[in-house]
Design a protein around this motif. Structure first.
Motif, PDB file in Angstrom:
ATOM      1  N   ASN A 171       0.819  -1.222   0.000  1.00  0.00           N
ATOM      2  CA  ASN A 171       0.000   0.000   0.000  1.00  0.00           C
ATOM      3  C   ASN A 171       0.846   1.263   0.000  1.00  0.00           C
ATOM      4  O   ASN A 171       0.466   2.266  -0.594  1.00  0.00           O
ATOM      5  CB  ASN A 171      -0.929   0.030   1.212  1.00  0.00           C
ATOM      6  N   ARG A 172       1.989   1.232   0.673  1.00  0.00           N
ATOM      7  CA  ARG A 172       2.781   2.451   0.870  1.00  0.00           C
ATOM      8  C   ARG A 172       3.965   2.597  -0.070  1.00  0.00           C
ATOM      9  O   ARG A 172       4.597   3.645  -0.084  1.00  0.00           O
ATOM     10  CB  ARG A 172       3.333   2.467   2.290  1.00  0.00           C
ATOM     11  N   SER A 226       2.097   2.055  -5.657  1.00  0.00           N
ATOM     12  CA  SER A 226       1.062   2.823  -4.974  1.00  0.00           C
ATOM     13  C   SER A 226       0.964   4.227  -5.542  1.00  0.00           C
ATOM     14  O   SER A 226       1.844   4.693  -6.256  1.00  0.00           O
ATOM     15  CB  SER A 226       1.348   2.886  -3.474  1.00  0.00           C
ATOM     16  N   SER A 243      -3.522   1.758  -3.315  1.00  0.00           N
ATOM     17  CA  SER A 243      -3.636   1.241  -4.677  1.00  0.00           C
ATOM     18  C   SER A 243      -5.023   1.549  -5.215  1.00  0.00           C
ATOM     19  O   SER A 243      -5.999   1.610  -4.463  1.00  0.00           O
ATOM     20  CB  SER A 243      -3.364  -0.260  -4.705  1.00  0.00           C
ATOM     21  N   CYS A 297      -7.985  10.491  -6.525  1.00  0.00           N
ATOM     22  CA  CYS A 297      -6.750   9.800  -6.902  1.00  0.00           C
ATOM     23  C   CYS A 297      -6.636   9.778  -8.420  1.00  0.00           C
ATOM     24  O   CYS A 297      -7.581  10.098  -9.130  1.00  0.00           O
ATOM     25  CB  CYS A 297      -6.717   8.385  -6.336  1.00  0.00           C
ATOM     26  N   GLY A 302       6.698   3.363  -2.733  1.00  0.00           N
ATOM     27  CA  GLY A 302       6.857   4.475  -3.657  1.00  0.00           C
ATOM     28  C   GLY A 302       7.468   4.061  -4.975  1.00  0.00           C
ATOM     29  O   GLY A 302       7.888   4.889  -5.761  1.00  0.00           O
ATOM     30  N   LYS A 309      -0.814   6.846   0.932  1.00  0.00           N
ATOM     31  CA  LYS A 309      -0.495   5.976  -0.199  1.00  0.00           C
ATOM     32  C   LYS A 309      -1.481   4.813  -0.241  1.00  0.00           C
ATOM     33  O   LYS A 309      -1.943   4.341   0.800  1.00  0.00           O
ATOM     34  CB  LYS A 309       0.928   5.421  -0.083  1.00  0.00           C
ATOM     35  N   ASP A 331      -0.866   8.372  -4.569  1.00  0.00           N
ATOM     36  CA  ASP A 331      -1.434   9.234  -3.533  1.00  0.00           C
ATOM     37  C   ASP A 331      -2.952   9.156  -3.617  1.00  0.00           C
ATOM     38  O   ASP A 331      -3.535   9.283  -4.700  1.00  0.00           O
ATOM     39  CB  ASP A 331      -1.000  10.682  -3.724  1.00  0.00           C
TER      40      ASP A 331
END
Length: 126
Positions: free
Chosen positions: A15-16, A22, A42, A93, A18, A40, A24
């Motif tokens: 999930n997080r 993922s 998906s 998103c 970078g 962050k 924002d």
């Protein structure tokens, strides 16, 4: 670390991360003093053919998945009386084409084993 702890850690990493896994995801709460946070997560948007009264229709469904602890750490109002209560909150998103999409949360599905929440989203007309 037991298997469940490892699974929670791995889900949070997905999930997080970078590294392209993922994006924002921005949430805005309801009420007189809305709170806006970005975490962050998906995002997925799928197109589904649906038969309805014998006619073929096109249907689109979007969802996002985030780690609940990330929202809680930012003091975002996730739960009311111990239940996830984010219906109708705003979620913004981007999709894989870079288009910014604004949604209302229609449904929420917490995975209380792994600590993530998947939201089913309804597009808001721009």
């Amino acid at each position: 670390m037991n298997v469940l702890e490892a699974a929670r850690r791995d889900r949070a990493i997905i999930n997080r991360s970078g590294n392209g896994m993922s994006i924002d995801v921005t949430f805005t709460s309801l009420g007189d003093t809305p709170i806006t946070v970005t975490v962050k997560g998906s995002h997925s948007k799928r197109y589904l053919p649906v038969e309805f009264n014998g006619a073929i229709m096109q249907s689109r469904i979007a969802s996002v998945t985030v780690t609940e602890a990330d929202l809680v750490a930012l003091s975002y109002p996730v739960r009311v009386n111990k239940l996830v209560s984010m219906k109708n909150h705003i979620c913004v998103c981007s999709d894989s084409a870079g288009q910014i999409n604004t949604y209302n949360i229609m449904e929420q599905f917490p995975d209380e084993t792994l600590g993530s929440i998947t939201f089913i989203l309804n597009e808001v007309d721009a």
